[in-house]
Design a protein around this motif. Structure first.
Motif: not given
Length: 499
Positions: A100-101, A131, A133, A352-354
């Protein structure tokens, strides 16, 4: 970036200010503020040698070791984002978080000796792309994931440092005060308690692990000014006293230094609050409500608040606004149950990424907590449970917390947890696990007769179980999902079912 809102700048400034004083005290070692900063500078230097980029996520291994906070500080001084991961996390969990990270660097200060003194390990080849965020992010905190895949909550320096100031205005961390740190610093509760202790010039006292008898001994025999706990820890402490085992036999606490017991992370029952307040009459028991997504600590219930309004969440912290809304987003009338929503400058950047999940978590500038609540006539918030925990029994909506409150008023009950489990006829049935008071027996018919004086019939438990303790998750908090799994898996045998 404004340095006065950067956690690395604020913590490093505290280290320089309080240099020779003890920052962290543990059984095996102590760290002065100066030594803490030196370790952090070594982390910062090693990260820069690896070409660590600004706002790059970096994993930091923690297990409440004296050196762990040096990892956080070093990452922040390097301009990176700290992603705390417990050293004992299963390999699959670590791999999942890494996916994820997309982190390529990991920090483990305590294990530096095993890596030729290098606190930084390269776990990937290329730094992840920037990213949006992660701009000015301080932390990515992964939720427990009890209802699904863990989510990475991204919290900025501005948000977390701002909330730290708001918290300190309520509970007042001071120079020379000693905080007994039992909380896991992979989670926001443990992180803010640690940071405020250090920024205020206090000392973090680290036990090797949480042992209820040891907690009582430390509070009684050591100069401890403050302790942070989840209610599960308080219940375990009271259970040891009730059993009268070993060193705790005849224990009468004398804790003249103990100013505050800070508790949060799960609901504090009225019975438990009363028991703890009676045990420590000279100490303020402060119940705190907040979420990782809001930088924690949105409401504080002090003893005076509890006396004035037993069921209220208490006082909102500075700059926190709240409302309760119905299913179509309209503000609910006093007494009506709806979703509690929070607005403040301290909300997360996002998951994160969502992006879709992030968008769904907000209604305009309001964060949707997922908690059911009602406002009383004075505008005070009363928590009614989680919306995801809402039980639909034969078309009737039942909040577990309402049923639990009624059950806990029964004399034989020490604690309980209510969940819904699938049923072919009614959709769901109501199940309760009860922890009896020492020497007491739960009589189902007597309990149901008692509950009929306090609850509608459709809210009565269908199945009653008895156990020695409530199941807990990896955060140490009582875990409804774990109980539901025990029930659906057939691991628990009920005393009796409802006719």
């Amino acid at each position: 970036m404004d340095e006065m809102h950067n956690l690395g700048f604020l913590l490093a400034a505290a280290c320089r200010k309080f240099g020779p004083a003890t920052a962290i005290e543990a059984a095996e070692s102590t760290l002065t503020y100066q030594e803490l900063l030196e370790k952090a500078n070594a982390v910062e230097s090693a990260l820069k040698k690896h070409g660590c980029q600004h706002d790059e996520p970096v994993h930091v291994a923690v297990s409440n070791h004296p050196s762990d906070l040096a990892g956080f500080l070093g990452i922040w001084l390097a301009g990176a984002v700290a992603v705390p991961i417990h050293r004992m996390s299963p390999a699959e969990v670590v791999v999942s978080i890494r996916k994820k990270t997309m982190a390529r660097l990991a920090v483990d200060v305590a294990s530096g000796a095993e890596t030729n003194g290098n606190p930084v390990i390269q776990v990937g080849e290329m730094p992840p792309q920037a990213r949006e965020e992660l701009a000015n992010a301080a932390l990515i905190i992964f939720t427990s994931g009890s209802t699904g895949t863990p989510k990475g909550v991204v919290v900025s320096h501005n948000a977390f440092s701002g909330k730290l100031r708001a918290i300190d205005a309520m509970v007042h961390f001071r120079r020379g005060q000693r905080t007994l740190q039992l909380l896991n610093i992979t989670f926001s509760f443990g992180i803010w308690v640690s940071l405020l202790t250090l920024m205020g010039g206090g000392t973090i006292v680290l036990p090797e692990k949480f042992v209820p008898a040891l907690l009582l001994e430390q509070l009684s025999n050591e100069r401890i000014h403050r302790v942070g706990v989840v209610p599960t820890m308080l219940r375990a402490m009271l259970a040891v006293l009730a059993q009268g085992n070993g060193a705790c036999t005849g224990f009468i606490p004398s804790c003249p230094a103990l100013r505050q017991i800070l508790t949060g992370g799960e609901q504090l029952s009225e019975q438990l609050a009363t028991q703890v307040a009676n045990l420590f009459p000279e100490t303020d028991l402060v119940n705190i409500y907040g979420l990782t997504e809001t930088s924690t600590c949105d409401f504080f219930q002090f003893p005076a608040d509890r006396q004035a309004n037993l069921h209220s969440l208490g006082l909102p912290s500075s700059r926190v606004r709240y409302r309760v809304v119905d299913e179509v987003g309209q503000e609910s009338a006093p007494g009506a149950v709806g979703e509690l929503q929070i607005s403040s400058p301290f909300l997360m950047n996002g998951y994160l990424d969502e992006p879709a999940l992030t968008d769904a978590a907000f209604a305009g500038g309001w964060f949707k907590t997922g908690d059911l609540a009602a406002l009383d006539a004075e505008g005070q918030v009363r928590l009614m449970g989680r919306s995801k925990e809402l039980i639909s029994r034969g078309g009737n909506k039942v909040t577990p917390m309402e049923v639990e409150r009624a059950i806990k008023q029964f004399d034989a009950v020490n604690d309980c947890m209510v969940v819904g489990a699938p049923d072919a006829i009614l959709g769901e049935r109501i199940h309760v696990l009860i922890v009896p008071n020492s020497g007491c027996v739960i009589e189902p018919d007597a309990l149901r007769a008692f509950l009929l004086t306090r609850l509608d019939r459709f809210k009565l438990p269908d199945y009653i179980y008895v156990g020695e303790a409530l199941p807990v998750g990896r955060t140490g908090k009582a875990d409804r999902s774990a109980l539901r799994n025990l029930i659906t898996g057939g691991s628990l045998v009920p005393l009796a079912s409802r006719s």
